[in-house]
Scaffold this active site. Structure first.
Site, PDB file in Angstrom:
ATOM      1  N   ASP A  72       1.149  -1.128   0.183  1.00  0.00           N
ATOM      2  CA  ASP A  72      -0.027   0.056   0.006  1.00  0.00           C
ATOM      3  C   ASP A  72       0.905   1.225   0.176  1.00  0.00           C
ATOM      4  O   ASP A  72       1.890   1.247   0.826  1.00  0.00           O
ATOM      5  CB  ASP A  72      -1.091   0.061   1.135  1.00  0.00           C
ATOM      6  N   THR A  73       0.683   2.211  -0.769  1.00  0.00           N
ATOM      7  CA  THR A  73       1.265   3.320  -0.863  1.00  0.00           C
ATOM      8  C   THR A  73       0.468   4.693  -0.461  1.00  0.00           C
ATOM      9  O   THR A  73      -0.859   4.644  -0.754  1.00  0.00           O
ATOM     10  CB  THR A  73       1.726   3.781  -2.361  1.00  0.00           C
TER      11      THR A  73
END
Length: 202
Positions: A72-73
């Site tokens: 996840d970013t």
């Protein structure tokens, strides 16, 4: 699904990055709640989501020896999380807030195996040049910002906004390859074993 390495993501950007490591892998999109908890620190947020994605993928997979990657970013400005814009107006606001400033891109990567979950976080500093309102409007009209944290893609037209980065380019795109390779090696699957084989990445 027969592949041992699984990317728990529907993101074509993450899949393309993982192909660079020369691995054969499968993809298994997962759906989790990405709402940040009240007061949750950005690093804790991406760590939690990466872990949840990897675990969700592992639980759905039919091989107990599977190695399931979740990632996840998020974009961080002044210690605040900048998520994906809900509409064009939101994308404009996000880009205006980043204009002429430095921000951080935090990417969590998790590897779920039968032994548990290992989670690590990459932090990259990114600086934007000052943006003309007309180019913000033109960029938003392309649709590119709409599915991206912080409303830009460094690998696309949004790369024209970036004057400097300090850290991992691949992490800004969505999957830090250095951390991913380390996680797989620690799990007994060093990616370099594949580099001189005839196995092609999927």
């Amino acid at each position: 699904m027969t592949e041992r390495v699984i990317l728990a993501s529907a993101s074509p950007r993450r899949a393309e990055l993982l192909r660079q490591l020369g691995l054969s892998f499968g993809t298994l999109p997962v759906d989790i709640d990405e709402t940040a908890y009240p007061g949750e620190a950005p690093a804790d947020y991406v760590r939690r989501l990466a872990r949840d994605k990897a675990l969700a993928g592992y639980r759905r997979h039919d091989r107990r020896d599977a190695l399931v990657l979740g990632s996840d970013t998020t974009v961080v400005l002044d210690d605040g999380i900048l998520g994906k814009p809900e509409d064009e107006a939101g994308a404009r606001r996000l880009l205006q807030s980043l204009s002429g400033r430095e921000h951080q891109v935090m990417t969590g990567v998790a590897l779920a195996t039968r032994d548990g979950v290992d989670v690590r976080v990459s932090v990259t500093d990114v600086r934007f040049r000052s943006l003309d309102p007309r180019e913000i409007d033109a960029y938003c009209a392309t649709g590119e910002p709409m599915d991206k944290a912080g409303a830009y893609g460094i690998q696309g037209r949004g790369g024209a906004f970036v004057t400097a980065i300090s850290g991992s380019y691949s992490a800004v795109v969505g999957l830090p390859l250095d951390i991913t390779a380390d996680l797989l090696a620690d799990a007994g699957l060093p990616v370099w074993d594949y580099w001189n084989s005839s196995t092609d990445g999927e």
